[in-house]
Design an enzyme around this catalytic site. Structure first.
Site, short mmCIF file in Angstrom:
data_model
loop_
_atom_site.label_atom_id
_atom_site.label_comp_id
_atom_site.label_asym_id
_atom_site.label_seq_id
_atom_site.Cartn_x
_atom_site.Cartn_y
_atom_site.Cartn_z
N LYS A 21 41.88 70.07 64.29
CA LYS A 21 43.27 69.62 64.45
C LYS A 21 44.21 70.59 63.71
O LYS A 21 43.76 71.38 62.86
CB LYS A 21 43.43 68.20 63.91
CG LYS A 21 43.15 68.07 62.41
CD LYS A 21 43.11 66.61 61.98
CE LYS A 21 42.75 66.50 60.51
NZ LYS A 21 42.51 65.10 60.10
N ARG A 40 45.36 52.50 56.85
CA ARG A 40 46.24 53.42 57.56
C ARG A 40 46.06 53.18 59.06
O ARG A 40 46.96 52.80 59.75
CB ARG A 40 45.88 54.85 57.15
CG ARG A 40 46.85 55.89 57.60
CD ARG A 40 46.44 57.28 57.10
NE ARG A 40 45.15 57.70 57.63
CZ ARG A 40 44.65 58.94 57.49
NH1 ARG A 40 45.32 59.84 56.80
NH2 ARG A 40 43.48 59.25 58.00
N TYR A 77 65.58 84.32 41.99
CA TYR A 77 66.63 83.31 42.01
C TYR A 77 66.57 82.42 40.77
O TYR A 77 65.50 82.06 40.30
CB TYR A 77 66.46 82.43 43.25
CG TYR A 77 66.95 83.08 44.53
CD1 TYR A 77 68.30 83.40 44.68
CD2 TYR A 77 66.08 83.36 45.57
CE1 TYR A 77 68.75 83.99 45.86
CE2 TYR A 77 66.52 83.94 46.74
CZ TYR A 77 67.87 84.26 46.88
OH TYR A 77 68.31 84.83 48.03
N MET A 126 62.47 83.28 50.20
CA MET A 126 62.08 83.03 51.59
C MET A 126 61.13 84.10 52.13
O MET A 126 60.14 83.79 52.79
CB MET A 126 63.33 82.96 52.49
CG MET A 126 62.98 82.55 53.91
SD MET A 126 64.38 82.53 55.04
CE MET A 126 65.21 81.03 54.57
C1 LIG Z 1 41.15 65.24 59.52
C2 LIG Z 1 40.05 64.28 59.69
C3 LIG Z 1 38.75 64.60 59.24
C4 LIG Z 1 38.44 65.85 58.46
O1 LIG Z 1 38.88 65.67 57.13
P1 LIG Z 1 38.56 66.76 56.00
O2 LIG Z 1 38.98 66.12 54.74
O3 LIG Z 1 39.40 67.95 56.33
O4 LIG Z 1 37.13 67.05 56.08
C5 LIG Z 1 37.75 63.70 59.50
N1 LIG Z 1 37.99 62.54 60.16
C6 LIG Z 1 39.22 62.20 60.59
C7 LIG Z 1 39.42 60.91 61.29
C8 LIG Z 1 40.28 63.05 60.38
O5 LIG Z 1 41.50 62.71 60.80
#
Ligand SMILES: *Cc1c(COP(=O)(O)O)cnc(C)c1O
Length: 362
Positions: free
Chosen positions: A35, A131, A255, A303
């Site tokens: 992802k 969640r 800065y 930046m």
């Molecule tokens: C992002 C995610 C993972 C991977 O998590 P990491 O901490 O990066 O290993 C696993 N399961 C779900 C449902 C996720 O959203």
């Protein structure tokens, strides 16, 4: 290629970390989490490279899945947050995707859909993160409903740890316990472990483990250095010195003049800033390597540029290489200096940073 800010992505390192995850739980299949553009490493490049070995890929949403299908990826792909509206279901069938179901709303949508062929769903239960996930007291009933639906061909049970990165493992043990009580039998497919789960609780990995951050060579575990987990850094973020000046005692750099020279100093200006994704929160003292020698950032990150102390690096000049994280400085260490985690460092890298891929065969 003019501006030198570059992220070098070592695909072989990602493959080694993948194989390490396999070794941690040899009886589990590995869903490679790609992802957010493979945590900034390039979802298409990473997926193509791992496709011959990955048992599946995990993405956040259907746009990310379609990008992989369009790139020719044929492995199973799971939508980790499922579908956001019922209209996505036809596309899920068409693109041959797996989907999470985490809510009663998604359950209603799928039950009302007319699908041309049944799909695999991962039914997520809320084991304590609060969640996403079906509440535990509804889980068995929802599972049975799904199993009996013509729209569904397979149900995988899924949970997500809230605290697997914690040195105190009691919370994870309790969440594992809660989860195991809900799954029909040890033989039915289930998935619990993210990277922290894979590294610290490999017995809980189940049928499927879901490593993300560890594949990219950083550890989610608090107080642990990546080398303790045999993880190979996959991204090296580097750039070059573009200007050098002498700064006398009492003069300030950057800065808001937050850093003032306490000795006669040589300061290098480096082409890397927060618009490249390097955190503005990096404190004076954040380590960097210049020409292979460790030194530190001084003053505010701006930046497009930041300043490094070259006083003790006599060879340093315009064109000297600067590494921010990678082989020599771990992203975990830099993240600590920036009050953040490696996840935000990697996913924060912007398009302005050139990506260069390296790999070895086999
Ligand atoms: C992002 C995610 C993972 C991977 O998590 P990491 O901490 O990066 O290993 C696993 N399961 C779900 C449902 C996720 O959203």
């Amino acid at each position: 290629m003019a501006r030198p800010a570059t992220a070098v992505i070592n695909l072989s390192a990602i493959r080694e970390n993948f194989r390490f995850a396999q070794e941690l739980a040899p009886y589990s299949r590995v869903m490679v989490i790609v992802k957010a553009n493979a945590y900034g490493h390039g979802a298409v490049e990473v997926s193509r490279f791992l496709a011959p070995e990955a048992d599946a890929f995990g993405v956040a949403c259907i746009e990310e899945a379609i990008e992989l299908r369009d790139a020719g990826i044929e492995n199973p792909i799971l939508l980790l947050e499922g579908f956001f509206e019922p209209e996505e279901l036809d596309l899920i069938v068409e693109k041959d995707l797996w989907t999470v179901i985490h809510s009663e709303e998604q359950l209603a949508w799928i039950s009302q859909a007319k699908l041309s062929s049944p799909i695999t769903v991962w039914l997520k239960v809320d084991i304590g993160m609060h969640r996403l996930g079906i509440s535990p007291d509804r889980y068995e009933a929802v599972r049975t409903m799904l199993e009996e639906m013509p729209q569904v061909c397979e149900v995988v049970s899924m949970g997500h740890f809230s605290s697997a990165d914690d040195e105190n493992q009691n919370v994870t043990a309790a969440q594992t316990e809660r989860f195991k009580k809900l799954i029909p039998s040890n033989e039915s497919p289930f998935s619990l472990a993210n990277s922290a789960g894979c590294l610290a609780h490999s017995k809980a990995s189940g049928t499927w483990q879901r490593p993300g951050i560890m594949l990219y060579g950083a550890t989610p575990l608090k107080g642990h250095k990546p080398e303790h987990g045999n993880l190979k850094p996959a991204m090296t973020l580097n750039s070059e010195v573009i200007a050098v000046r002498d700064v006398p005692i009492g003069e300030s750099v950057g800065y808001s003049a937050t850093w003032t020279a306490a000795r006669p100093s040589r300061i290098g200006t480096v082409a890397m800033g927060y618009a490249d994704g390097f955190p503005r929160h990096a404190k004076t003292g954040t380590p960097v390597m210049v020409d292979g020698i460790e030194t530190q950032i001084v003053g505010r990150v701006s930046m497009d540029m930041l300043a490094v102390d070259l006083t003790e690096i006599l060879t340093a000049k315009v064109g000297s290489s600067v590494e921010f994280w990678g082989e020599d400085i771990s992203a975990n260490l830099v993240a600590d200096w920036c009050d953040t985690i490696p996840y935000t460092l990697f996913t924060g890298i912007t398009n302005r940073v050139h990506k260069r891929y390296i790999w070895e065969t086999s």
